[in-house]
Design an enzyme around this catalytic site. Structure first.
Site, PDB file in Angstrom:
ATOM      1  N   HIS B  61       0.833  -1.206   0.000  1.00 53.10           N
ATOM      2  CA  HIS B  61       0.000   0.000   0.000  1.00 53.10           C
ATOM      3  C   HIS B  61       0.864   1.251   0.000  1.00 53.10           C
ATOM      4  O   HIS B  61       1.399   1.653   1.025  1.00 53.10           O
ATOM      5  CB  HIS B  61      -0.890  -0.013   1.253  1.00 53.10           C
ATOM      6  CG  HIS B  61      -1.933   1.054   1.278  1.00 53.10           C
ATOM      7  ND1 HIS B  61      -3.008   0.999   2.123  1.00 53.10           N
ATOM      8  CD2 HIS B  61      -2.080   2.196   0.568  1.00 53.10           C
ATOM      9  CE1 HIS B  61      -3.777   2.066   1.932  1.00 53.10           C
ATOM     10  NE2 HIS B  61      -3.225   2.816   1.006  1.00 53.10           N
ATOM     11  N   HIS B  63       1.348   5.301  -2.072  1.00 54.21           N
ATOM     12  CA  HIS B  63       0.834   6.309  -3.003  1.00 54.21           C
ATOM     13  C   HIS B  63       2.042   6.972  -3.651  1.00 54.21           C
ATOM     14  O   HIS B  63       2.809   7.656  -2.979  1.00 54.21           O
ATOM     15  CB  HIS B  63      -0.022   7.341  -2.267  1.00 54.21           C
ATOM     16  CG  HIS B  63      -1.199   6.726  -1.563  1.00 54.21           C
ATOM     17  ND1 HIS B  63      -2.438   6.613  -2.138  1.00 54.21           N
ATOM     18  CD2 HIS B  63      -1.302   6.137  -0.347  1.00 54.21           C
ATOM     19  CE1 HIS B  63      -3.271   6.004  -1.293  1.00 54.21           C
ATOM     20  NE2 HIS B  63      -2.595   5.704  -0.189  1.00 54.21           N
ATOM     21  N   LEU B  64       2.215   6.748  -4.946  1.00 52.18           N
ATOM     22  CA  LEU B  64       3.363   7.328  -5.645  1.00 52.18           C
ATOM     23  C   LEU B  64       2.979   8.602  -6.396  1.00 52.18           C
ATOM     24  O   LEU B  64       3.842   9.261  -6.977  1.00 52.18           O
ATOM     25  CB  LEU B  64       3.997   6.299  -6.583  1.00 52.18           C
ATOM     26  CG  LEU B  64       4.495   5.016  -5.900  1.00 52.18           C
ATOM     27  CD1 LEU B  64       5.232   4.127  -6.895  1.00 52.18           C
ATOM     28  CD2 LEU B  64       5.385   5.320  -4.706  1.00 52.18           C
ATOM     29  N   HIS B 180     -10.694  -0.218   1.850  1.00 51.78           N
ATOM     30  CA  HIS B 180     -10.563   0.776   2.927  1.00 51.78           C
ATOM     31  C   HIS B 180     -11.910   0.726   3.642  1.00 51.78           C
ATOM     32  O   HIS B 180     -12.873   1.346   3.196  1.00 51.78           O
ATOM     33  CB  HIS B 180     -10.304   2.149   2.303  1.00 51.78           C
ATOM     34  CG  HIS B 180     -10.422   3.308   3.241  1.00 51.78           C
ATOM     35  ND1 HIS B 180      -9.532   3.537   4.262  1.00 51.78           N
ATOM     36  CD2 HIS B 180     -11.327   4.302   3.327  1.00 51.78           C
ATOM     37  CE1 HIS B 180      -9.883   4.643   4.912  1.00 51.78           C
ATOM     38  NE2 HIS B 180     -10.980   5.119   4.379  1.00 51.78           N
ATOM     39  N   ASP B 306       1.458   2.720   3.704  1.00 54.07           N
ATOM     40  CA  ASP B 306       0.508   3.765   3.280  1.00 54.07           C
ATOM     41  C   ASP B 306       1.277   5.063   3.015  1.00 54.07           C
ATOM     42  O   ASP B 306       0.808   6.157   3.345  1.00 54.07           O
ATOM     43  CB  ASP B 306      -0.596   3.969   4.321  1.00 54.07           C
ATOM     44  CG  ASP B 306      -1.730   4.846   3.798  1.00 54.07           C
ATOM     45  OD1 ASP B 306      -1.754   5.128   2.582  1.00 54.07           O
ATOM     46  OD2 ASP B 306      -2.582   5.248   4.608  1.00 54.07           O
ATOM     47  N   PHE B 324      -4.677  14.456   4.836  1.00 50.02           N
ATOM     48  CA  PHE B 324      -4.257  13.258   5.566  1.00 50.02           C
ATOM     49  C   PHE B 324      -2.979  12.704   4.935  1.00 50.02           C
ATOM     50  O   PHE B 324      -2.718  12.912   3.760  1.00 50.02           O
ATOM     51  CB  PHE B 324      -5.331  12.165   5.440  1.00 50.02           C
ATOM     52  CG  PHE B 324      -6.622  12.464   6.143  1.00 50.02           C
ATOM     53  CD1 PHE B 324      -6.736  12.299   7.511  1.00 50.02           C
ATOM     54  CD2 PHE B 324      -7.737  12.883   5.432  1.00 50.02           C
ATOM     55  CE1 PHE B 324      -7.935  12.547   8.164  1.00 50.02           C
ATOM     56  CE2 PHE B 324      -8.950  13.137   6.077  1.00 50.02           C
ATOM     57  CZ  PHE B 324      -9.050  12.969   7.443  1.00 50.02           C
ATOM     58  N   GLY B 325      -2.201  11.950   5.711  1.00 49.79           N
ATOM     59  CA  GLY B 325      -1.128  11.152   5.123  1.00 49.79           C
ATOM     60  C   GLY B 325       0.242  11.417   5.717  1.00 49.79           C
ATOM     61  O   GLY B 325       0.552  12.535   6.142  1.00 49.79           O
TER      62      GLY B 325
END
Lengths: 325, 429
Positions: B61, B63-64, B180, B306, B324-325
């Site tokens: 998981h 995010h690129l 999710h 993540d 978020f993140g």
């Protein structure tokens, strides 16, 4: 240069971090300032030469004007900035707005913002004193202080005093500041309202919860009645305003059942006929307008202390001596 | 390609359950032999004395951010940052702009991944077109184009019917549905965990029940359809327990947890630091404890980062307004080793299993083993290295980590993909 007062530190973000001694000091400092607003010439030179920016990202009439009166009666130079029509509405970030103001060599910022934490965010990034005039549902410390000052005026002691906050606690910064301040001062605090408008874990803040307003009236010495925003009904937190008034409204009939005379506070603006009926709001137990008067004195006290004024010199400062430094 | 001998390390293969001093011989990018004191002719030697040699990490998981959000990360910078954290495979979520939801966009990620130096980049395609939750994407075509799973990435599939159809339809193509799990109505507007902290701070909370309802729903649908479900970012004690009980009933479910949900709790939000704003939110200390137990007993079989890069400006805002993140590639192993292995919650082989073998099996990928014939995707770790996490040194484009300044023990020193060193620590840490 970081401006930090010995008494309160650099900023006033909330009542939660303040000690009993600090809260008492603000209340005590407000006492001599009350009298200035009763004078024919309502101005003393305590903050002469200080520049204060009132940065209101959210609409406010009462709080903004109260701060402005407090600033002007202490002889500060003030600038008001609202979100509409300023660079904020052009997408400038909060921090850029503040840094630009800072570059114009200001001394204090009074900020109202819709985001919880916005005041502490700003305070951490600029050397000016920052006063929180309401940050989302977090805190509104000067409102909490003026409510507490009004309670003290009437009951003379706060320790053991039973205060119930009635209404939409979930969305209320006024409720939080009152809870933090009153609990610190040793008052007994309760909240009452629809369970849908009570935030999670509220009991852990040291308050008791009444489900029915009749129980709260039986228990309390004073009620602080919160405004019910009409949007809460649209969002489904309460089924109807009519039912809210029937079940939770502070009415004369309900108060007649009270075992003792209750003091009625309301932070305004009032929704007459929703959370409070007119004959209560305008009745003999209401101190709503006295709260407004006390608001100016509390804000003068906070401005004076953050500017470095000594608490014990407030009386002398009124008659002309400026803030040292 | 020349032969490579990795000599003198402590070789841990979680898939085989082995942990012993051994040499490892690589030829043509594949592992050919693992055994004591190998002495092949003409092989380049990597000195692994004092180091752990293990299968490269697999991140289920990440995010690129490419295409569309290249100011946050690109496939190239992400692949290299992943390699610096010991990852040899990362699964790229499809929440890009445009969304990866058709063969062309899957092909773009595959091609950009091949050009990138670092970890292998495997695309995950969206469950629904545009992640709108309305219509299934063409699973057959996106899988043929290279997608290894489907997910609406960071967004719950709101319709239970669509989720059911996804679990059923994916079966024919042998890919899992990554979910999710969240009741979106209940979670709406929340920016942190709902509890006494959100009450104190005046921030809108997401209740634990929102995740637990979503988890229970997805488990019920997986049970009813026989589909392959992978739950992303389990964060509450009750959600972990739902997974445990479902697996005992034979439901085909795997589950991941992130280092931040395992190690950090909602008290940290007290100063409104946006480096603690994640979705799902940081929960209570007892949730962290239960999640660590679930990781130890295998209920949670994967660590996921993540990895979600956000720029300084994006995070330099009031809490409500910041996205978020957190980034995770370059800190995951170090923080988990320091706080879970050195404290006795997990053994080192267990941690390595959750970071490589577990995710590879969950998503049906190669990797996570050291068997002869497997690609030589390897990580070399100095488990004694003490270092301070310095976000300024990250290879990721972004620095949004909640672990900045942490004193860590254990550091990845070399990462090999297909026998080729794609990242190596320059100075001794």
């Amino acid at each position: 240069m970081i401006r930090s007062s010995a008494a309160l530190g650099k900023d006033l973000i909330g009542l939660e971090p303040l000690s009993r001694r600090q809260i008492r000091m603000i209340l005590d400092t407000a006492e001599p300032f009350k009298e200035i607003s009763e004078r024919r010439i309502k101005k003393v030179p305590v903050l002469r030469g200080k520049t204060i920016v009132n940065l209101f990202f959210e609409a406010s009439t009462r709080t903004r004007i109260s701060f402005e009166f407090a600033e002007k009666r202490l002889s500060a130079d003030t600038v008001n900035i609202g979100a509409v029509g300023s660079s904020v509405s052009k997408g400038e970030t909060l921090v850029d707005t503040a840094r630009n103001l800072e570059a114009m060599r200001i001394d204090m910022v009074v900020i109202r913002h819709w985001s919880p934490g916005a005041a502490s965010f700003l305070a951490a990034r600029i050397p000016s004193n920052v006063i929180n005039a309401g940050d989302g549902a977090h805190e509104h410390p000067t409102q909490g202080l003026l409510d507490i000052l009004t309670l003290r005026d009437h009951f003379s002691r706060l320790e053991g005093l039973k205060v119930c906050i009635v209404g939409d606690v979930l969305h209320s910064r006024v409720a939080r500041s009152n809870i933090f301040g009153l609990v610190t001062l040793g008052a007994k605090v309760a909240v009452c309202g629809p369970r849908t408008l009570m935030p999670a874990g509220i009991e852990e803040l040291g308050v008791r919860v009444f489900g029915r307003v009749e129980e709260a009236i039986e228990w309390a010495d004073a009620l602080n009645v919160l405004r019910l925003q009409l949007e809460r009904m649209q969002d489904g937190f309460v089924p109807s305003l009519r039912e809210y008034n029937r079940v939770f409204g502070i009415t004369r009939e309900r108060l007649e059942w009270a075992p003792r005379d209750l003091l009625i506070l309301h932070p305004g603006p009032i929704n007459r006929g929703v959370e409070i009926d007119s004959d209560v709001a305008d009745g003999p137990h209401s101190v709503i307008l006295q709260q407004v008067t006390n608001g100016v004195a509390i804000r003068m006290a906070v401005l004076y202390l953050l500017a470095g004024g000594a608490p014990d010199l407030a009386e002398a400062a009124k008659s002309g001596k400026g803030v040292r430094g | 390609m020349k032969r490579l001998l990795i000599r003198g390390g402590r070789v841990i293969d979680p898939a085989a359950g082995t942990d012993a001093a051994a040499d490892l011989l690589v030829d043509e990018g594949r592992i050919v032999h693992v055994g004591p004191s190998l002495a092949p002719e003409s092989a380049e030697v990597v000195d692994a004395r004092g180091l752990v040699v293990a299968p490269g990490f697999v991140d289920p998981h990440a995010h690129l951010c490419e295409p569309g959000w290249e100011h946050r990360e690109t496939i190239a910078t992400g692949a290299l940052a992943a390699a610096a954290g010991g990852y040899t495979t990362v699964c790229a979520m499809p929440d890009t702009d445009p969304v990866v939801d058709d063969p062309a966009s899957v092909g773009f990620v595959v091609a950009a991944g091949r050009r990138a130096r670092g970890a292998r980049v495997l695309p995950v395609a969206a469950v629904s077109a545009g992640r709108k939750g309305e219509q299934l994407t063409e699973f057959g075509e996106v899988v043929d184009a290279g997608a290894i799973a489907v997910s609406d990435a960071g967004r719950a599939v709101r319709s239970s019917m669509l989720m059911r159809l996804a679990l059923e339809y994916a079966r024919a193509f042998g890919v899992p549905v990554l979910s999710h799990p969240e009741d979106t109505g209940l979670a709406r507007g929340g920016v942190m965990h709902e509890g006494v902290m959100s009450t104190r701070l005046g921030l809108r909370g997401k209740p634990a029940a929102a995740e637990e309802i979503g988890t229970a729903r997805d488990l019920a649908l997986a049970e009813a359809t026989g589909g392959r479900l992978h739950l992303q970012r389990v964060s509450t004690a009750a959600a972990a327990d739902l997974v445990r009980r479902a697996r005992a009933r034979g439901v085909r479910v795997t589950a991941e947890a992130t280092p931040h949900h395992l190690l950090l709790s909602h008290e940290l939000v007290a100063g409104y630091g946006t480096e603690y704003k994640v979705d799902p939110p940081l929960r209570t200390p007892s949730d962290c404890g239960a999640l660590c137990e679930a990781l130890a007993d295998g209920t949670v079989d994967c660590i996921a980062t993540d990895h979600a890069p956000r720029t300084y400006d994006e995070k330099e805002q009031a809490f409500d307004d910041a996205p978020f993140g957190v980034v995770g590639f370059e800190t995951a192993f170090a923080v988990l080793h320091t706080r879970l292995v050195l404290t006795g919650v997990l053994t080192l082989p267990e941690l390595l299993a959750r970071m490589s073998t577990g995710p590879a099996r969950a998503l049906g990928l190669a990797g996570g083993t050291l068997a002869p014939g497997d690609p030589a995707d390897l990580v070399l770790i100095d488990t004694n290295a003490k270092w301070t996490i310095d976000p300024a040194a990250f290879l990721s484009k972004c620095r949004n980590t909640p672990f900045g300044g942490v004193e860590a023990t254990g550091r990845v020193v070399r990462t090999l993909v297909g026998g080729e060193t794609v990242w190596e620590a320059t100075a001794a840490p």
